[in-house]
Motif scaffolding. Structure first.
Motif, PDB file in Angstrom:
ATOM      1  N   ILE A 103      28.464 -46.426 -34.883  1.00  8.37           N
ATOM      2  CA  ILE A 103      29.099 -46.913 -33.642  1.00  8.37           C
ATOM      3  C   ILE A 103      30.660 -47.640 -34.153  1.00  8.37           C
ATOM      4  N   SER A 104      30.207 -47.816 -35.019  1.00  6.07           N
ATOM      5  CA  SER A 104      31.882 -47.847 -36.003  1.00  6.07           C
ATOM      6  C   SER A 104      32.825 -46.584 -36.379  1.00  6.07           C
ATOM      7  N   PHE A 105      32.110 -45.342 -36.045  1.00  5.48           N
ATOM      8  CA  PHE A 105      32.488 -43.934 -36.793  1.00  5.48           C
ATOM      9  C   PHE A 105      33.489 -43.678 -35.499  1.00  5.48           C
ATOM     10  N   VAL A 106      32.372 -43.757 -34.008  1.00  6.02           N
ATOM     11  CA  VAL A 106      33.223 -43.295 -32.416  1.00  6.02           C
ATOM     12  C   VAL A 106      34.267 -44.467 -32.465  1.00  6.02           C
ATOM     13  N   LEU A 107      34.209 -45.814 -32.399  1.00  9.79           N
ATOM     14  CA  LEU A 107      35.141 -46.746 -31.972  1.00  9.79           C
ATOM     15  C   LEU A 107      36.473 -46.755 -32.655  1.00  9.79           C
ATOM     16  N   ASN A 108      36.437 -46.293 -34.723  1.00 10.61           N
ATOM     17  CA  ASN A 108      37.542 -46.024 -35.121  1.00 10.61           C
ATOM     18  C   ASN A 108      38.000 -44.815 -35.539  1.00 10.61           C
ATOM     19  N   MET A 109      37.322 -43.628 -34.758  1.00 10.83           N
ATOM     20  CA  MET A 109      37.768 -42.548 -35.104  1.00 10.83           C
ATOM     21  C   MET A 109      38.054 -42.072 -33.795  1.00 10.83           C
ATOM     22  N   GLY A 167      35.720 -52.475 -21.952  1.00  7.04           N
ATOM     23  CA  GLY A 167      35.148 -51.899 -22.783  1.00  7.04           C
ATOM     24  C   GLY A 167      33.910 -52.879 -23.779  1.00  7.04           C
ATOM     25  N   LEU A 168      34.731 -54.366 -23.878  1.00  9.23           N
ATOM     26  CA  LEU A 168      34.058 -56.010 -23.992  1.00  9.23           C
ATOM     27  C   LEU A 168      32.727 -56.284 -22.998  1.00  9.23           C
ATOM     28  N   THR A 169      33.343 -56.511 -22.426  1.00  6.45           N
ATOM     29  CA  THR A 169      32.542 -56.717 -21.164  1.00  6.45           C
ATOM     30  C   THR A 169      31.018 -55.600 -20.696  1.00  6.45           C
ATOM     31  N   MET A 170      30.676 -54.375 -20.334  1.00  5.52           N
ATOM     32  CA  MET A 170      30.435 -53.371 -21.350  1.00  5.52           C
ATOM     33  C   MET A 170      29.701 -53.430 -22.229  1.00  5.52           C
ATOM     34  N   LEU A 171      29.955 -54.115 -23.111  1.00  3.60           N
ATOM     35  CA  LEU A 171      29.286 -54.463 -24.501  1.00  3.60           C
ATOM     36  C   LEU A 171      28.304 -55.614 -24.137  1.00  3.60           C
ATOM     37  N   ILE A 172      28.911 -56.215 -23.318  1.00  2.00           N
ATOM     38  CA  ILE A 172      28.049 -57.794 -23.599  1.00  2.00           C
ATOM     39  C   ILE A 172      26.468 -57.681 -22.519  1.00  2.00           C
ATOM     40  N   LEU A 173      27.038 -56.784 -21.623  1.00  3.93           N
ATOM     41  CA  LEU A 173      25.740 -56.433 -20.308  1.00  3.93           C
ATOM     42  C   LEU A 173      25.461 -55.366 -21.268  1.00  3.93           C
ATOM     43  N   ALA A 174      25.004 -54.243 -22.612  1.00  4.60           N
ATOM     44  CA  ALA A 174      24.395 -52.916 -22.516  1.00  4.60           C
ATOM     45  C   ALA A 174      23.027 -53.526 -23.363  1.00  4.60           C
ATOM     46  N   GLY A 175      22.113 -52.485 -22.895  1.00  6.15           N
ATOM     47  CA  GLY A 175      21.039 -53.536 -23.567  1.00  6.15           C
ATOM     48  C   GLY A 175      20.726 -51.970 -24.590  1.00  6.15           C
ATOM     49  N   GLU A 176      20.898 -51.024 -23.901  1.00 10.58           N
ATOM     50  CA  GLU A 176      20.578 -49.731 -25.075  1.00 10.58           C
ATOM     51  C   GLU A 176      21.821 -49.094 -25.522  1.00 10.58           C
ATOM     52  N   TYR A 177      20.858 -48.332 -26.772  1.00  8.03           N
ATOM     53  CA  TYR A 177      21.903 -47.741 -27.949  1.00  8.03           C
ATOM     54  C   TYR A 177      24.027 -46.799 -27.244  1.00  8.03           C
ATOM     55  N   TRP A 178      23.109 -46.333 -26.233  1.00  4.62           N
ATOM     56  CA  TRP A 178      24.446 -45.489 -25.496  1.00  4.62           C
ATOM     57  C   TRP A 178      25.201 -45.976 -24.726  1.00  4.62           C
ATOM     58  N   ILE A 203      25.992 -48.604 -25.747  1.00  3.43           N
ATOM     59  CA  ILE A 203      26.648 -49.420 -26.512  1.00  3.43           C
ATOM     60  C   ILE A 203      28.182 -48.281 -27.326  1.00  3.43           C
ATOM     61  N   LEU A 204      27.831 -47.540 -27.048  1.00  3.95           N
ATOM     62  CA  LEU A 204      28.439 -45.886 -27.559  1.00  3.95           C
ATOM     63  C   LEU A 204      29.246 -45.724 -26.538  1.00  3.95           C
ATOM     64  N   VAL A 205      29.411 -46.022 -25.023  1.00  6.50           N
ATOM     65  CA  VAL A 205      30.496 -45.609 -23.894  1.00  6.50           C
ATOM     66  C   VAL A 205      31.045 -46.635 -23.846  1.00  6.50           C
ATOM     67  N   SER A 206      31.129 -48.397 -24.706  1.00  8.21           N
ATOM     68  CA  SER A 206      31.373 -49.684 -24.446  1.00  8.21           C
ATOM     69  C   SER A 206      32.412 -49.108 -25.515  1.00  8.21           C
ATOM     70  N   VAL A 207      32.127 -49.037 -26.504  1.00 11.50           N
ATOM     71  CA  VAL A 207      33.883 -48.560 -27.361  1.00 11.50           C
ATOM     72  C   VAL A 207      34.234 -47.649 -27.328  1.00 11.50           C
ATOM     73  N   LEU A 208      33.551 -46.634 -26.460  1.00 17.83           N
ATOM     74  CA  LEU A 208      34.730 -45.911 -26.457  1.00 17.83           C
ATOM     75  C   LEU A 208      36.110 -46.135 -25.315  1.00 17.83           C
ATOM     76  N   PHE A 209      35.786 -47.262 -24.668  1.00 19.19           N
ATOM     77  CA  PHE A 209      36.568 -48.135 -23.627  1.00 19.19           C
ATOM     78  C   PHE A 209      37.550 -48.925 -24.834  1.00 19.19           C
ATOM     79  N   LEU A 210      36.912 -49.453 -25.800  1.00 18.71           N
ATOM     80  CA  LEU A 210      37.610 -49.945 -26.908  1.00 18.71           C
ATOM     81  C   LEU A 210      38.752 -49.392 -27.857  1.00 18.71           C
ATOM     82  N   GLY A 211      38.100 -48.289 -28.003  1.00 13.57           N
ATOM     83  CA  GLY A 211      38.296 -47.046 -28.696  1.00 13.57           C
ATOM     84  C   GLY A 211      40.081 -46.989 -27.914  1.00 13.57           C
TER      85      GLY A 211
END
Length: 399
Positions: free
Chosen positions: A54-60, A92-103, A105-113
């Motif tokens: 998760i951290s890698f996807v966000l920062n990269m 992205g942050l809204t999606m993260l709050i609503l996320a219930g599955e790992y995938w 979360i990865l999509v949400s951090v793409l929006f944040l990135g």
């Protein structure tokens, strides 16, 4: 390569401060991700490998896009990219709050990135446009906002996210909305500045303190600068992400107390970031970079071996000194290529983000294979690479 003909104007302090506040909000949203790790591990059962990804996807994602965004907006400025970037982070942050599955979360951090990648080069450009003859000060105010947001991560985790869960994260959306409003106002000012430049047929450019350099000299200086950013980011990532485990194993400290040590390291880093710009305005970019990256080396080498009472003292010294150069490396890169303000900001900050992401994975793997003590020693020795700073061309202010 480094000369211009445009006289610098007076600083526009309200814009300088406002873009710094927006930088704080933007980077606080980024800091939410590592601050949520204990919650995600507890409630969703994610593994440490998944948390690292998760951290890698966000920062990269943020680091790779930043130079591209800067390059595009250098060619064709787009003032309203700033609020649109924070809207992406809001989504992205809204999606993260609503996320219930790992995938999810990865999509949400793409929006944040994506939001972060848009914000940083354009925010740096606004800081430059508002700076007038206070380039170092303006960039310091801007970067202090971002570093303050990052430093909030341990406090967010301890006092908001863990006690209140996703409800605590939701509060940050309120501040994000304020950021979108402020950036919209800033974009209106940004647009008026561009229109004024167009009417006067004079493009505002950076007045560089560097002597005329050949393309080869500029290229070599940029390589040295990026190497400095790599070594600095690698070391800072080691302290902020993994030193807490060393404190626990070596000194038997509790997690709460260890996190306090890390927060103090990051907090004094904010102080160093602020003073770096004004000091470089007065004493020269290269001189301040040398002070920042050379002076901490003995303390970095000693840190793994000192008794506990000395640990906090060394962390304060290292954090204060090593982050002095954060602002100055951005300004120095922009002065190397004054026609590419956004590109250079995106490149330098993007490399810092990217090296942080890569550093997290490499250091984690090294700890798994070689142990925490070996890794702390190895990363401390890595700071000797910062000696390449002597190879940077000297600016006129530092003569």
């Amino acid at each position: 390569m480094s000369t211009t003909t445009v006289k610098q104007s007076n600083p526009v302090y309200p814009i300088m401060v406002s873009i710094g506040v927006c930088h704080l909000i933007n980077d606080t949203m980024q800091a939410v991700i590592p601050a949520m790790f204990p919650l995600l591990e507890r409630d969703l059962g994610l593994t440490f490998t998944q948390l690292g990804m998760i951290s890698f996807v966000l920062n990269m994602f943020a680091s790779l896009l930043q130079p591209a965004v800067g390059f595009m907006t250098d060619k064709k400025p787009f003032p309203y990219a700033l609020p649109l970037g924070m809207v992406s982070s809001f989504i992205g942050l809204t999606m993260l709050i609503l996320a219930g599955e790992y995938w999810m979360i990865l999509v949400s951090v793409l929006f944040l990135g994506l939001g972060s990648a848009i914000f940083h080069p354009e925010g740096s450009r606004v800081s430059f446009m508002a700076a007038g003859n206070k380039r170092g000060l303006a960039q310091s105010i801007y970067q202090v906002g971002g570093n303050s947001g990052q430093a909030l991560a341990p406090l967010l985790s301890a006092f908001i996210i863990l006690p209140f869960g996703m409800y605590g994260v939701s509060v940050i959306l309120i501040f994000t909305s304020i950021g979108i409003f402020l950036l919209t106002k800033i974009s209106m000012w940004y647009k008026r500045q561009l229109e004024a430049e167009k009417r006067s047929k004079i493009k505002k450019m950076l007045v560089s303190s560097l002597p005329p350099l050949t393309k080869k000299q500029v290229g070599m200086a940029l390589l040295v600068l990026l190497f400095i950013i790599f070594a600095r980011s690698f070391y800072v990532t080691n302290i902020t992400s993994f030193y807490v485990f060393y404190l626990s194993e070596q000194y038997g400290m509790s997690v709460e107390r260890s996190q306090l040590f890390i927060f103090i390291f990051m907090a004094v880093g904010v102080v160093g970031t602020f003073f770096g710009g004004p000091l470089s305005d007065r004493f020269g970019r290269k001189n301040v970079i040398l002070l920042s990256v050379i002076a901490p080396i003995p303390f970095c080498l000693a840190l793994p071996f000192v008794p506990l009472p000395a640990v906090l003292v060394l962390l304060i010294i290292i954090g204060l000194l090593i982050m002095v150069s954060f602002t100055v490396t951005v300004v120095y890169a922009q002065e190397l290529v004054p026609s590419k303000i956004g590109t250079m900001a995106g490149l330098t900050v993007g490399v810092a983000f990217g090296m942080g992401a890569i550093g997290s994975i490499v250091i984690g793997m090294l700890i798994d294979k070689m142990g925490i003590h070996f890794t702390m020693n190895a990363v401390s020795v890595l700071t000797l690479l910062l000696l390449v700073a002597f190879l940077l061309p000297r600016d006129r202010v530092g003569d």
